[in-house]
Design an enzyme around this catalytic site. Sequence first.
Site, short mmCIF file in Angstrom:
data_model
loop_
_atom_site.label_atom_id
_atom_site.label_comp_id
_atom_site.label_asym_id
_atom_site.label_seq_id
_atom_site.Cartn_x
_atom_site.Cartn_y
_atom_site.Cartn_z
CE LYS A 1 -6.86 6.58 -6.39
NZ LYS A 1 -6.25 5.65 -7.29
N GLY B 1 -8.23 4.00 -10.97
CA GLY B 1 -8.22 5.24 -11.72
C GLY B 1 -6.90 6.00 -11.22
N GLY C 1 -5.03 9.23 -9.31
CA GLY C 1 -5.53 9.80 -8.25
C GLY C 1 -6.00 11.43 -8.66
N GLY D 1 -9.54 10.34 -8.14
CA GLY D 1 -9.39 10.71 -6.89
C GLY D 1 -9.82 11.98 -6.74
CD GLU E 1 -2.49 5.60 8.19
OE1 GLU E 1 -1.34 5.99 8.46
OE2 GLU E 1 -2.62 4.46 7.53
CB CYS F 1 2.61 4.92 7.29
SG CYS F 1 1.42 3.90 7.73
CD GLU G 1 6.21 7.76 5.16
OE1 GLU G 1 5.77 7.07 6.00
OE2 GLU G 1 5.63 8.46 4.60
#
Length: 471
Positions: free
Chosen positions: A169, A200, A202, A206, A244, A278, A378
């Site tokens: 996905k 699609g 999440g 997902g 991750e 990231c 972040e």
Amino acid sequence: MKTIDTIYVNGAFVKPHGTEVFDLINPTDNQLIGKVTLGNETDTDAAITAAKAAFKTFSQTSKEQRIAYLQQLHDVVKSREAEFIEVMVKEYGGTLHFCTMSVQNALSGFTSAIEVLKTFEFQKMVGKSKVMLQPLGVVGIITPWNASNGFICSKLAMTIASGSTAVIKPSEMSAQQTQLLLECFHEAGLPNGVFNVVNGRGDVVGATIVNHRDVAKISFTGSTAVGKFIARSAVDTMKRVTLELGGKSPNILLDDVNMDDAIPMAVSAAYMNSGQACIAGTRLLVPESRLEEVKELLIETVEQVKVGNPASTDTVVGPMVSQKQYERVQKYIELGLEEGAELLIGGPGKPEGLEAGNFVKPTVFVNVNNNMRIAREEIFGPVLSVITYKTEEEAIEIANDTDYGLQAYVNSANVMRAKKVASQIVAGRVLINGLYHDPMAPFGGFKQSGIGREMGVYGLEEYVEPKTILV
């Protein structure tokens, strides 16, 4: 305008059962450039069923067969390298420099998996017993928009190397990039069902992948918030997970460093991928005694950072991927001012002449303390926070005072000193005196930056399960 109205299931492009249409917007000027029809739960179930069926035979393939498949995938992607760069610049808004590097990383996902597979032992004697490292089954691969094809290629490469099959996905915002990748994968001629791709959302595709009983593992790259949701959901079926996640990377400039070299590198580390990374070094830790020198060099360096058309060779910072992401970054810049940080350069609003796109002024805050939200959360944009320290020990303490632990940077005129400091940083990777990448070395985070490792031998081990045979 490009219309994408198929997904990829069991070796074929098929019409999805889903009917929702998602607009693809060029972030440079916010013009509509395409539409993609999104899959739903029925489509995802079909993809998982195909992957499960393919696993029965694909899990029995030899290393040599899998190496040949990986080489085929590499070669077809390589043959359209220029197209991949072009579509990524247009759809994502990544700079030409970054997109070129990102495509190289996608290709290295296959070559590094081949190198690992050549010497990887799937059977070994441990004590008096035989241990077999067996493929897990169906792997659910969920990838973000900030380097979509690179993540798909590296995760799929390890899935294939292990003998597992995949349901992917990708971000719906990366649909044109995904479509080009699928055309290449289809041409590579792998057995039907080994990889399946469903565009699609999440919370639809997902979530179906994460909750499905026939999916053995989830490999996810994205935000920590979504990673936590996946981890909680996966436990119901005891899925293996590799997550991750986010980061708030410290960049420590020790007191002996040459600032003329270190500051340009620090700006590059902070603004890589327009700050949408990231691993971006967004906390710059500098000696209190050298702050004024640092401020002068930061102004001088950031003033030279070109913001604008991502297709230009000299552009350093392109647009944010979406209007939503632009607004998120703006809120953090306003928050930094509210928290009492000193705005050194940049600030709210768009650069002059770039009002049509999602452009952010490259921003630097000084007199930041590590308790401010701009230092702890972040931001995912070109915003750098400068924090001072008095001693080396304090610098290490500040660097580690974070919920994250993905990547860090240490700079010193004395490499041995830098290595000693690096050994005390709680992060999955620490880069000394430069910006590097090693596709054979493990990548992943401590603390809320994730679970497990990607890449190299450590990455492949995440896709196999030991089974002991005792005679």
